[in-house]
Design an enzyme around this catalytic site. Structure first.
Site, mmCIF file in Angstrom:
data_model
loop_
_atom_site.group_PDB
_atom_site.id
_atom_site.type_symbol
_atom_site.label_atom_id
_atom_site.label_comp_id
_atom_site.label_asym_id
_atom_site.label_seq_id
_atom_site.Cartn_x
_atom_site.Cartn_y
_atom_site.Cartn_z
ATOM 1 N N CYS A 83 -50.038 -53.267 33.629
ATOM 2 C CA CYS A 83 -49.000 -52.913 32.651
ATOM 3 C C CYS A 83 -48.973 -51.430 32.236
ATOM 4 O O CYS A 83 -47.881 -50.840 32.173
ATOM 5 C CB CYS A 83 -49.078 -53.813 31.420
ATOM 6 S SG CYS A 83 -50.621 -54.644 31.130
ATOM 7 N N ARG A 112 -61.669 -57.492 37.329
ATOM 8 C CA ARG A 112 -62.159 -57.886 36.011
ATOM 9 C C ARG A 112 -63.551 -58.485 36.156
ATOM 10 O O ARG A 112 -63.794 -59.282 37.066
ATOM 11 C CB ARG A 112 -61.222 -58.911 35.359
ATOM 12 C CG ARG A 112 -59.807 -58.390 35.171
ATOM 13 C CD ARG A 112 -58.902 -59.477 34.612
ATOM 14 N NE ARG A 112 -57.500 -59.035 34.609
ATOM 15 C CZ ARG A 112 -56.475 -59.812 34.269
ATOM 16 N NH1 ARG A 112 -56.695 -61.078 33.919
ATOM 17 N NH2 ARG A 112 -55.250 -59.333 34.292
ATOM 18 N N GLN A 130 -52.320 -59.641 41.553
ATOM 19 C CA GLN A 130 -51.330 -60.334 40.723
ATOM 20 C C GLN A 130 -49.926 -60.036 41.227
ATOM 21 O O GLN A 130 -49.621 -58.897 41.583
ATOM 22 C CB GLN A 130 -51.414 -59.859 39.274
ATOM 23 C CG GLN A 130 -52.577 -60.400 38.487
ATOM 24 C CD GLN A 130 -52.498 -59.959 37.037
ATOM 25 O OE1 GLN A 130 -52.271 -58.783 36.754
ATOM 26 N NE2 GLN A 130 -52.686 -60.886 36.121
ATOM 27 N N ASP A 132 -47.269 -59.230 39.726
ATOM 28 C CA ASP A 132 -46.988 -58.786 38.364
ATOM 29 C C ASP A 132 -45.573 -58.244 38.225
ATOM 30 O O ASP A 132 -45.036 -57.641 39.152
ATOM 31 C CB ASP A 132 -47.975 -57.676 37.994
ATOM 32 C CG ASP A 132 -48.514 -57.825 36.590
ATOM 33 O OD1 ASP A 132 -47.996 -58.670 35.845
ATOM 34 O OD2 ASP A 132 -49.453 -57.094 36.250
ATOM 35 N N HIS A 134 -42.919 -56.470 34.926
ATOM 36 C CA HIS A 134 -42.685 -56.125 33.522
ATOM 37 C C HIS A 134 -41.211 -55.815 33.338
ATOM 38 O O HIS A 134 -40.620 -55.071 34.121
ATOM 39 C CB HIS A 134 -43.558 -54.943 33.108
ATOM 40 C CG HIS A 134 -45.017 -55.261 33.150
ATOM 41 N ND1 HIS A 134 -45.787 -55.060 34.281
ATOM 42 C CD2 HIS A 134 -45.841 -55.821 32.223
ATOM 43 C CE1 HIS A 134 -47.024 -55.458 34.039
ATOM 44 N NE2 HIS A 134 -47.083 -55.929 32.809
ATOM 45 N N LYS A 218 -46.358 -66.721 24.382
ATOM 46 C CA LYS A 218 -46.154 -66.816 25.827
ATOM 47 C C LYS A 218 -45.780 -68.231 26.246
ATOM 48 O O LYS A 218 -46.039 -69.200 25.525
ATOM 49 C CB LYS A 218 -47.402 -66.370 26.593
ATOM 50 C CG LYS A 218 -48.652 -67.205 26.356
ATOM 51 C CD LYS A 218 -49.883 -66.545 26.965
ATOM 52 C CE LYS A 218 -51.167 -67.312 26.709
ATOM 53 N NZ LYS A 218 -51.433 -68.351 27.692
ATOM 54 N N HIS A 264 -44.097 -59.368 29.873
ATOM 55 C CA HIS A 264 -44.964 -59.484 31.050
ATOM 56 C C HIS A 264 -44.614 -60.789 31.755
ATOM 57 O O HIS A 264 -44.303 -61.786 31.098
ATOM 58 C CB HIS A 264 -46.444 -59.563 30.658
ATOM 59 C CG HIS A 264 -46.936 -58.427 29.837
ATOM 60 N ND1 HIS A 264 -47.800 -57.477 30.331
ATOM 61 C CD2 HIS A 264 -46.725 -58.093 28.534
ATOM 62 C CE1 HIS A 264 -48.091 -56.608 29.376
ATOM 63 N NE2 HIS A 264 -47.457 -56.969 28.274
#
Length: 390
Positions: A83, A112, A130, A132, A134, A218, A264
């Site tokens: 992000c 991570r 991911q 991902d 945004h 979420k 997200h």
């Protein structure tokens, strides 16, 4: 398809050729469909200065899960999230309300730290990619964007054979509001927008009070596999934290600066985990469009290897994922090996096929097709591949 080697490190996946090929197939479909649905593809670095993660709040709230190192007297972080990078792309120039919504998407590899006792095959790893995205939008665009994400997620998951799923709406803990960022008004607006979108879709859902992340509510979509197990994949999250920390704004119709809304979103989540789920769901018997090897060509004896090689080369030149088994074993053994590998099609090459210039087809599971020309067989594969449309 993959291995995890202790010499590399726990939770770090080595993708072998077949596994890497499945990743590429999924990514190609993913990128194609995102471009068709108004997303812009981006690519960002794997590391960034510690100052970026200080601004984002990750060094304050997430440091124990991050890999941090120092170079030239300055801290750097191996990214645990994508992000902050997408935010910097958004901030690369002033934004107008006329540009919104802006949707950035990336297959972003992140790292991570997970405790060694929690690591499990592909399902929980330390390095993963991911899918991902945004979305930066104005307040009045939020409802429509959430609906579009839900529609997109539903279509995408069905593509991979998941027709059943459960939806959860994670909201604040009403008894512990101090641990969440953002005002009551912002939270109320965001939670209501998510609930409206789910209800408009007519999807039953369960509210999970206290399960929201500190920066916003979420939606979680949990798919159900062929064995009835549920898995977390798609997530849609509001964020009140990063827009304020990075001062994300756009110019409104009246020329005044306004705070942008940030959402997200992942459809598949961790690609490593998703492929692990696919293996469980299909029990390794992948559909033709997704199978790393679609066809194995089997000569019944050494006399027909030359003809089998010709068929294999032609299939490969036409974009069919073909393998040739020219080993000096019996054809029954070759068929058994292909069945064990769960390869969708076998092409049997013998005297009849070589003399007439056709192919004899056997499907995984034992079903046989009539003698076909190579063109007719390739057409069958093309029709199967056409199923990978969202």
């Amino acid at each position: 398809m993959f291995s995890i080697n202790p010499e590399i490190g726990a939770g770090l996946v080595l993708w072998h050729p077949k596994g890497a090929l499945i990743r590429r197939i999924i990514r190609n479909v993913w990128e194609r469909e995102h471009l068709r649905n108004g997303y812009r593809l981006v690519c960002t670095p794997h590391i960034a200065r510690g100052e970026l993660w200080k601004t984002s709040g990750h060094l304050e709230y997430y440091a124990e899960n991050m890999y941090i190192f120092e170079k030239d007297g300055e801290p750097y972080v191996i990214k645990p999230m994508n992000c902050p990078f997408h935010i910097q792309i958004y901030k690369a120039k002033p934004r107008s309300y006329k540009e919104l919504p802006i949707r950035y998407a990336e297959w972003g590899t992140v790292y991570r730290y997970e405790r060694s006792g929690t690591i499990q095959g592909l399902l929980r790893v330390r390095g993963f990619t991911q899918d991902d995205a945004h979305i930066f939008c104005a307040p009045q665009q939020v409802d429509e964007e959430i609906l579009k994400i839900l529609d997109f997620a539903e279509r995408f998951l069905k593509l991979f054979g998941f027709d059943e799923y459960k939806v959860e709406l994670s909201t604040r803990d009403p008894k512990n509001l101090d641990k969440y960022m953002g005002s009551d008004e912002e939270w109320g607006s965001a939670e209501n927008a998510l609930a409206r979108a789910i209800e408009k879709k007519g999807i039953p859902y369960k509210e999970m009070k206290g399960e929201a992340v500190f920066y916003g509510p979420k939606i979680d979509i949990k798919i159900v596999d062929a064995s009835g197990r549920s898995w977390q994949c798609s997530t849609i999250q509001f964020d009140f934290n990063l827009p304020k920390r990075f001062n994300l704004t756009y110019t409104g119709p009246n020329g005044k600066e306004r705070m942008v809304f940030m959402v997200h979103r992942t459809l598949l989540g961790s690609i490593e985990r998703f492929i692990g789920i696919l293996i469980e769901h299909y029990k390794g018997n992948f559909p033709v469009w997704l199978a790393p090897v679609q066809v194995r060509v089997l000569p019944i004896s050494d006399k027909y290897v030359e003809y089998a090689e010709k068929i294999h080369r032609k299939l490969s030149s036409l974009g069919v994922r073909s393998e040739l088994d020219a080993s000096p074993t019996t054809v029954s053994y070759k068929i058994r090996e292909a069945e064990m590998q769960k390869i969708p099609f076998m092409v049997i090459c013998g005297k009849r096929e070589a003399e007439s210039g056709v192919v004899s087809i056997r499907k995984h599971g034992g079903a046989k097709l009539n003698l076909l020309t190579l063109e007719e067989f390739v057409d069958i594969i093309r029709r199967e591949e056409a199923r990978c449309r969202v």
